[in-house]
Enzyme design. Structure first.
Site, PDB file in Angstrom:
ATOM      1  N   LYS A   1       9.910 -63.880 -78.149  1.00 41.19           N
ATOM      2  CA  LYS A   1      10.965 -64.636 -77.453  1.00 41.19           C
ATOM      3  C   LYS A   1      12.092 -63.695 -77.034  1.00 41.19           C
ATOM      4  O   LYS A   1      12.490 -62.818 -77.812  1.00 41.19           O
ATOM      5  CB  LYS A   1      11.493 -65.709 -78.415  1.00 41.19           C
ATOM      6  CG  LYS A   1      12.538 -66.652 -77.845  1.00 41.19           C
ATOM      7  CD  LYS A   1      12.944 -67.691 -78.920  1.00 41.19           C
ATOM      8  CE  LYS A   1      13.936 -68.712 -78.384  1.00 41.19           C
ATOM      9  NZ  LYS A   1      14.292 -69.722 -79.420  1.00 41.19           N
TER      10      LYS A   1
ATOM     11  N   SER B   1      13.742 -74.164 -77.514  1.00 41.69           N
ATOM     12  CA  SER B   1      14.021 -73.069 -76.618  1.00 41.69           C
ATOM     13  C   SER B   1      12.929 -71.996 -76.613  1.00 41.69           C
ATOM     14  O   SER B   1      12.932 -71.133 -75.733  1.00 41.69           O
ATOM     15  CB  SER B   1      15.343 -72.409 -77.027  1.00 41.69           C
ATOM     16  OG  SER B   1      15.232 -71.806 -78.295  1.00 41.69           O
TER      17      SER B   1
ATOM     18  N   SER C   1      14.155 -75.703 -81.817  1.00 40.70           N
ATOM     19  CA  SER C   1      13.621 -74.693 -80.891  1.00 40.70           C
ATOM     20  C   SER C   1      12.250 -74.133 -81.216  1.00 40.70           C
ATOM     21  O   SER C   1      11.584 -73.605 -80.331  1.00 40.70           O
ATOM     22  CB  SER C   1      14.606 -73.526 -80.777  1.00 40.70           C
ATOM     23  OG  SER C   1      15.693 -73.880 -79.974  1.00 40.70           O
TER      24      SER C   1
END
Lengths: 434, 434
Positions: free
Chosen positions: A68, A137, A161
């Site tokens: 990420k 996210s 997330s």
């Protein structure tokens, strides 16, 4: 390779059945074919991938991992999906990225996040249905997993997330207890909740990564006896989509029919306040964490991030302190109630992946437990052809991480029908191939 | 400039009485004369300092600040006093460094820390007596403050790293509640305790910095009525040097004679275990935080850091979990006991600054409170000519930070006789001038 989890691929590399280079080429091929549709990557360079396949050694030798884009990396820009950090090239890897490299893993690239891992979404699509969000996210890591771009990926969780994208994309996910994994080189949002977590194709993948990222992580025996599980709906169960509720209830029924004990948990009324307390603390801590960006470049922040600052401004120090104190008090009671169980079941998300990419739906059922820093997992359900995934959430008390993974192993054997990377299954990749 | 605190210097710059450039030249002169003896800096460049004095605006416009070398900085290497990170040049400033620059502060350079802010000491000497340690790990920031190299400095604290150097060097110090200040770009050691803190020449300096580094920090009214203070000796009071004990007791007597209420606090026997629980958690979390350095370069780690890994290896997951659980349980009782007080007094260190630079003495009286994440302050005592400083510790319950600063203001007015930068006082700089 499509039908192997990371653990099996690592074994194949170790035994010489395949090579790290061949593994990389398989996944690079998947990326080449499907990335234009999925848009999982914020930064990707096949040459950087290939360079890493030489001399890879260790428990993850040759295993591709998606990262990420809120983790610092030395060989890719780290931009947090914010124009403020365009071209930012850190001098060191984030702690967990360094540990991955030391274990022989191959960093496949940086995956799309929302802006600062908060709400403003990127371009990533859900491999199960390209018209739908993969969740946020950790969007790129989850979508990339589901599309078969890598068999392991790093994400983070502050509210929902990690588990929300896992639920929407049909992935095994593990968010350890707060504080167990170093956050060095990870962009903070709300330190009371911020936690590194990861996706794998199986529970044993999640455990293998735990052994690498949490040095000294204990090995515990499998649970052979029938499990003693709690099931908690929260006060917001009425918001759950009937399709999702049915899948969760079917899973519960199936577990009970195999002799496992499931007890519905009820909590005192005060626990209805957890959702709002989480949000309030998230707002205040988020505003402090992003203060320098807000002061220097408010014009480069998204509306949803600016709204966080507005809410924080309208919240007093005393209100935040009171919310923190309430959570601490409830944590102690919740521990007493949940400690007798091997784990507590819940739903990860109350809805199927929403249509459109702009918003990703609430994270209530995830942040309820994350508020206390407890370990959380997603176990994917409903991965039949043409069905959208549903996530079963499994949580345990603080620092019960190792036991929770064992419990998840038992549950996964009973509930899961295929590997947690649906996009790579022949029957599921239709939308991608199309 | 020697007799002004940072707040007064900032006012002088703002009103045009002096300029940021003139302020910088004053402190650069001090550094040029005395740095060879003190060795406060890990990295220092007068040209980089001068460049920052142009166009400085904000609440700290033109104020020089020393930065401990575990905070990332874009214009200085960040090396953590470890050969592993020689020449490491981060792409972004640590959160607090960015906030300092936005407030107009002038970064004077990077100050010496122990290796990774743990135990292995650097070359820095105590301005009060060059044969003595300045304490650790925020050694360079504290010694530089006492030598008059800058009127504000950043440090961090995990066990005693901020307050111990403050006690040994005679400085005002403030360590906020755990989690209030973002740790982005700060090298982690033990996340359960790691906290950014700072030194100032006065309590109002500490508060001014709090306003900058903790956006939204509340302003509270001064306490006009007599204070209601606790005084806790801990179970290790017998280890306190009689000279130190006498100074603390004289301060208590003086406060009582001015009408403030001081009540001796006694705690249940279980609190004797706080010291060991802190150490055990520090060991286990430290071993996890530094795992990548240990795996890649054990030969470049000091013996004291290697010893931490040995102790962590001999500690089980269950022992660590139990220690965490005990601290959480005690925190709730300690809060009940201490909440009625405006603050609780204690000693910062049981000894005067030890002779020699290799070891810096225990941090027991500091880590007792740090174990609970509470705000802590050092108020310097005994700053008469020829005397070594003693530190009075003032603590408050979690998130009572703003009130604690007000209480400290009252105490400082009664107890302190000069500014907290003794090395710059005419009568005190003899050792430096020699």
């Amino acid at each position: 390779m499509n039908h192997l989890d990371a653990t099996a691929i690592a074994e194949a590399v170790r035994s010489g059945t395949t090579t790290a280079a061949a593994v990389a080429e398989h996944f690079l091929g998947r990326i080449e074919r499907h990335e234009p549709a999925i848009q999982a990557f914020a930064s990707f360079d096949p040459q950087v991938v290939r360079q890493q396949t030489q001399d890879a050694e260790g428990p993850l030798a040759g295993i591709p991992v998606g990262i990420k884009d809120i983790f610092d990396t030395v060989d890719h820009p780290t931009e947090f999906y914010s124009p403020i950090y365009q071209g930012n090239c850190p001098s060191r890897d984030a702690h967990v990225v360094a540990l991955l490299r030391q274990a022989g893993a191959v960093i496949m690239g940086k995956t799309h996040t929302t802006e600062f891992a908060y709400m403003h979404t990127g371009p990533t699509r859900n491999p199960h249905d390209l018209s739908r969000t993969p969740g946020s996210s950790s969007a790129g890591s989850a979508a990339g997993m589901a599309a078969g771009f890598f068999p392991l990926a790093l994400g983070t969780q502050t509210a929902g997330s990690l588990l929300k994208p896992a639920a929407y994309c049909g992935l095994y996910a593990f968010k350890p207890s707060l504080g167990l994994v170093s956050l060095e080189g990870v962009k903070p949002l709300a330190p009371s909740f911020d936690t590194v977590g990861w996706y794998g194709r199986s529970v044993r993948d999640l455990e293998r990564l735990a052994q690498v990222l949490i040095p000294g992580f204990p090995t515990v025996e499998p649970v052979e006896r029938p499990l003693n599980l709690g099931f908690y709906r929260t006060t917001r169960w009425q918001d759950v989509d009937p399709v999702v509720a049915k899948a969760i209830e079917q899973a519960i029924t199936r577990l009970a029919s195999r002799g496992h004990q499931i007890s519905e948990v009820t909590l005192p009324e005060a626990f209805a306040g957890v959702f709002d307390d989480h949000q309030l603390i998230n707002d205040c801590e988020g505003a402090r964490s992003l203060a320098k960006e807000f002061q220097a470049h408010p014009e480069l922040l998204s509306d949803s991030t600016l709204a966080l600052f507005e809410r924080a401004k309208g919240t007093t120090w005393e209100q935040e302190s009171a919310a923190k104190a309430r959570l601490m008090k409830r944590a102690s009671l919740l521990t007493k109630i949940c400690r007798p169980f091997d784990g507590v079941l819940s739903v990860s998300c109350g809805m199927l992946a929403p249509i459109g990419l702009a918003s990703t739906g609430p994270s209530d059922f995830i942040k309820f437990w994350g508020a206390f820093g407890w370990p959380q997992m997603n176990i994917p359900l409903r991965c039949g052809e043409g069905e959208l995934p549903v996530g079963l959430q499994l949580v345990g008390v603080f620092r019960s991480d190792a036991r929770l993974l064992r419990v998840a192993q038992t549950l996964a054997q009973l509930l899961a029908v295929e590997l947690s990377a649906p996009g790579i299954e022949p029957g599921r990749s239709k939308k991608l191939e199309a």
